[in-house]
Design a protein around this motif. Structure first.
Motif, mmCIF file in Angstrom:
data_model
loop_
_atom_site.group_PDB
_atom_site.id
_atom_site.type_symbol
_atom_site.label_atom_id
_atom_site.label_comp_id
_atom_site.label_asym_id
_atom_site.label_seq_id
_atom_site.Cartn_x
_atom_site.Cartn_y
_atom_site.Cartn_z
ATOM 1 N N GLY A 1 0.809 8.821 5.709
ATOM 2 C CA GLY A 1 0.589 10.108 6.344
ATOM 3 C C GLY A 1 1.347 11.222 5.661
ATOM 4 N N VAL A 2 2.598 10.948 5.307
ATOM 5 C CA VAL A 2 3.408 11.959 4.626
ATOM 6 C C VAL A 2 2.816 12.281 3.258
ATOM 7 C CG1 VAL A 2 5.669 12.415 3.608
ATOM 8 C CG2 VAL A 2 5.513 11.366 5.864
ATOM 9 N N THR A 3 2.391 11.241 2.551
ATOM 10 C CA THR A 3 1.809 11.454 1.226
ATOM 11 C C THR A 3 0.550 12.303 1.302
ATOM 12 O OG1 THR A 3 2.665 9.293 0.537
ATOM 13 C CG2 THR A 3 0.995 10.297 -0.859
ATOM 14 N N ALA A 4 -0.226 12.127 2.373
ATOM 15 C CA ALA A 4 -1.453 12.898 2.529
ATOM 16 C C ALA A 4 -1.168 14.393 2.622
ATOM 17 C CB ALA A 4 -2.208 12.432 3.771
ATOM 18 N N VAL B 1 0.836 -1.202 0.000
ATOM 19 C CA VAL B 1 0.000 0.000 0.000
ATOM 20 C C VAL B 1 0.871 1.252 0.000
ATOM 21 C CG1 VAL B 1 -1.679 1.333 1.318
ATOM 22 C CG2 VAL B 1 -1.934 -1.143 1.128
ATOM 23 N N GLY B 2 1.919 1.250 0.818
ATOM 24 C CA GLY B 2 2.788 2.415 0.896
ATOM 25 C C GLY B 2 3.517 2.687 -0.405
ATOM 26 N N ALA B 3 4.082 1.652 -1.016
ATOM 27 C CA ALA B 3 4.830 1.832 -2.257
ATOM 28 C C ALA B 3 3.918 2.284 -3.390
ATOM 29 C CB ALA B 3 5.535 0.533 -2.628
ATOM 30 N N ALA B 4 2.757 1.661 -3.495
ATOM 31 C CA ALA B 4 1.827 2.037 -4.560
ATOM 32 C C ALA B 4 1.281 3.441 -4.343
ATOM 33 C CB ALA B 4 0.683 1.031 -4.627
ATOM 34 N N GLN C 1 0.051 8.060 -6.335
ATOM 35 C CA GLN C 1 -0.628 9.295 -5.990
ATOM 36 C C GLN C 1 0.129 10.511 -6.489
ATOM 37 O OE1 GLN C 1 -3.674 9.155 -4.453
ATOM 38 N NE2 GLN C 1 -3.834 11.333 -4.941
ATOM 39 N N LEU C 2 1.449 10.485 -6.338
ATOM 40 C CA LEU C 2 2.245 11.611 -6.826
ATOM 41 C C LEU C 2 2.167 11.724 -8.348
ATOM 42 C CD1 LEU C 2 5.459 11.523 -4.621
ATOM 43 C CD2 LEU C 2 3.612 13.195 -4.575
ATOM 44 N N ILE D 1 1.792 15.724 1.272
ATOM 45 C CA ILE D 1 2.542 16.106 0.082
ATOM 46 C C ILE D 1 1.624 16.359 -1.106
ATOM 47 C CG2 ILE D 1 4.174 15.253 -1.656
ATOM 48 C CD1 ILE D 1 5.741 13.929 0.528
ATOM 49 N N VAL D 2 0.598 15.524 -1.250
ATOM 50 C CA VAL D 2 -0.285 15.618 -2.422
ATOM 51 C C VAL D 2 -0.907 17.000 -2.580
ATOM 52 C CG1 VAL D 2 -2.448 14.790 -3.405
ATOM 53 C CG2 VAL D 2 -0.734 13.156 -2.620
ATOM 54 N N PRO D 3 -1.516 17.611 -1.530
ATOM 55 C CA PRO D 3 -2.067 18.954 -1.720
ATOM 56 C C PRO D 3 -1.002 19.975 -2.113
ATOM 57 C CG PRO D 3 -2.929 17.963 0.286
ATOM 58 C CD PRO D 3 -1.811 17.083 -0.188
ATOM 59 N N THR D 4 0.209 19.808 -1.576
ATOM 60 C CA THR D 4 1.289 20.729 -1.929
ATOM 61 C C THR D 4 1.638 20.605 -3.403
ATOM 62 O OG1 THR D 4 2.194 20.584 0.315
ATOM 63 C CG2 THR D 4 3.662 21.397 -1.416
ATOM 64 N N VAL D 5 1.697 19.366 -3.896
ATOM 65 C CA VAL D 5 2.023 19.138 -5.297
ATOM 66 C C VAL D 5 0.908 19.645 -6.206
ATOM 67 C CG1 VAL D 5 2.477 17.359 -7.031
ATOM 68 C CG2 VAL D 5 3.530 17.193 -4.778
ATOM 69 N N GLN D 6 -0.337 19.452 -5.780
ATOM 70 C CA GLN D 6 -1.469 19.883 -6.600
ATOM 71 C C GLN D 6 -1.508 21.399 -6.771
ATOM 72 O OE1 GLN D 6 -4.686 18.010 -4.421
ATOM 73 N NE2 GLN D 6 -4.859 16.376 -5.919
ATOM 74 N N SER D 7 -1.033 22.120 -5.779
ATOM 75 C CA SER D 7 -1.043 23.579 -5.855
ATOM 76 C C SER D 7 0.209 24.133 -6.516
ATOM 77 C CB SER D 7 -1.161 24.176 -4.444
ATOM 78 O OG SER D 7 -0.047 23.815 -3.650
ATOM 79 N N LEU D 8 1.082 23.244 -6.979
ATOM 80 C CA LEU D 8 2.344 23.678 -7.565
ATOM 81 C C LEU D 8 2.131 24.165 -8.997
ATOM 82 C CD1 LEU D 8 5.459 23.796 -7.207
ATOM 83 C CD2 LEU D 8 5.548 21.487 -8.169
#
Length: 263
Positions: A180-183, A65-68, A73-74, A185-192
């Protein structure tokens, strides 16, 4: 009420539907608490034989789950279109070389093309999920060896297999930490909104993620405390140690690991 030690539980071998006769705090027959939420009762309920298969399954699921999640997601959120060199274009040095009588193949192609950054990231890190299924077991064995050796120094007694189970369950929070970290990171990447070239996009992404370092380290501390609790109760039971002694061993190793992450 704290659970009795392994020695006390062995002194009351006869059980009934309420638990061990004369030992009301001991776990009842057939009752298996969650090792991630109640590690004290879990390892007491599986005295002398905590199932290795359960720990292995938990580690495998968390790894998959973590690797996928971190790659998929990124890649899905990086929908930025960037301009990259066209691999089909041989370049001006070849196309305009007078030594060639005929125009080399590919010279009619544009020098650059547009690609989605997410697809490039997914292709670049496609090796990560399968490699993680090799590295995680190696890391599991390494952590087991460190826990087993450190507990032996303070007089711990017990099989390597039991320590393997303890280390396995202790790894699950660390693997879930990725989610948790991905949760965050994703909003940060989406706003990039980065430049349209690969180097500029990578620099913009790196700058955006650098602001998350305090949060990431904070989650690492929470995860370390959670995993430390699992290892403490598990090590105390598996290696016949007093809970204070087990906590000292796990605490020292946890602090060393956090300091290593800061280096």
């Amino acid at each position: 009420m704290p659970l009795p030690s392994r020695a006390v539980r062995k002194a009351f071998p006869t059980s009934n539907d309420r638990g061990f006769v004369g030992c009301p705090a001991c776990p009842p027959d057939g009752w298996s608490p969650n090792p991630l939420l109640r590690p004290d009762r879990y390892f007491a309920a599986h005295d002398d034989a905590p199932p290795l298969s359960h720990a292995a399954l938990a580690v495998a699921i968390a790894t998959a789950v973590g690797a996928a999640r971190i790659v998929g997601q990124l890649a899905a959120t990086l929908d930025v279109v960037i301009t990259v060199d066209n691999p089909a274009d041989p370049g001006e040095g070849i196309c305009e070389n007078p030594a060639f009588e005929d125009t080399p193949s590919g010279c009619d192609q544009p020098p650059t093309v547009q690609r989605e950054l997410g697809a490039l990231v997914a292709r670049e890190f496609s090796w990560f999920p399968p490699v993680s299924f090799v590295l995680v077991p190696v890391w599991w064995l390494f952590q087991t060896g460190v826990l087993h050796a450190a507990s032996a120094v303070v007089g711990g007694e017990g099989s390597f297999g039991e320590t393997l189970v303890v280390a396995g369950w202790g790894m699950v929070p660390s693997l879930l930490w990725i989610l948790g970290v991905t949760a965050f990171i994703v909003p940060t990447v989406q706003s990039l909104t980065g430049p349209a070239n690969p180097d500029g996009a990578v620099d913009a992404l790196r700058a955006a993620l650098s602001g998350l370092q305090p949060m990431v380290f904070g989650l690492a501390i929470v995860t370390a405390v959670w995993a430390g609790a699992i290892r403490t109760f598990g090590l105390a039971d598996a290696r016949s140690l007093h809970s204070t002694t087990a906590a000292g061993v796990v605490g020292a190793l946890t602090v060393f690991g956090l300091l290593f992450e800061l280096v």
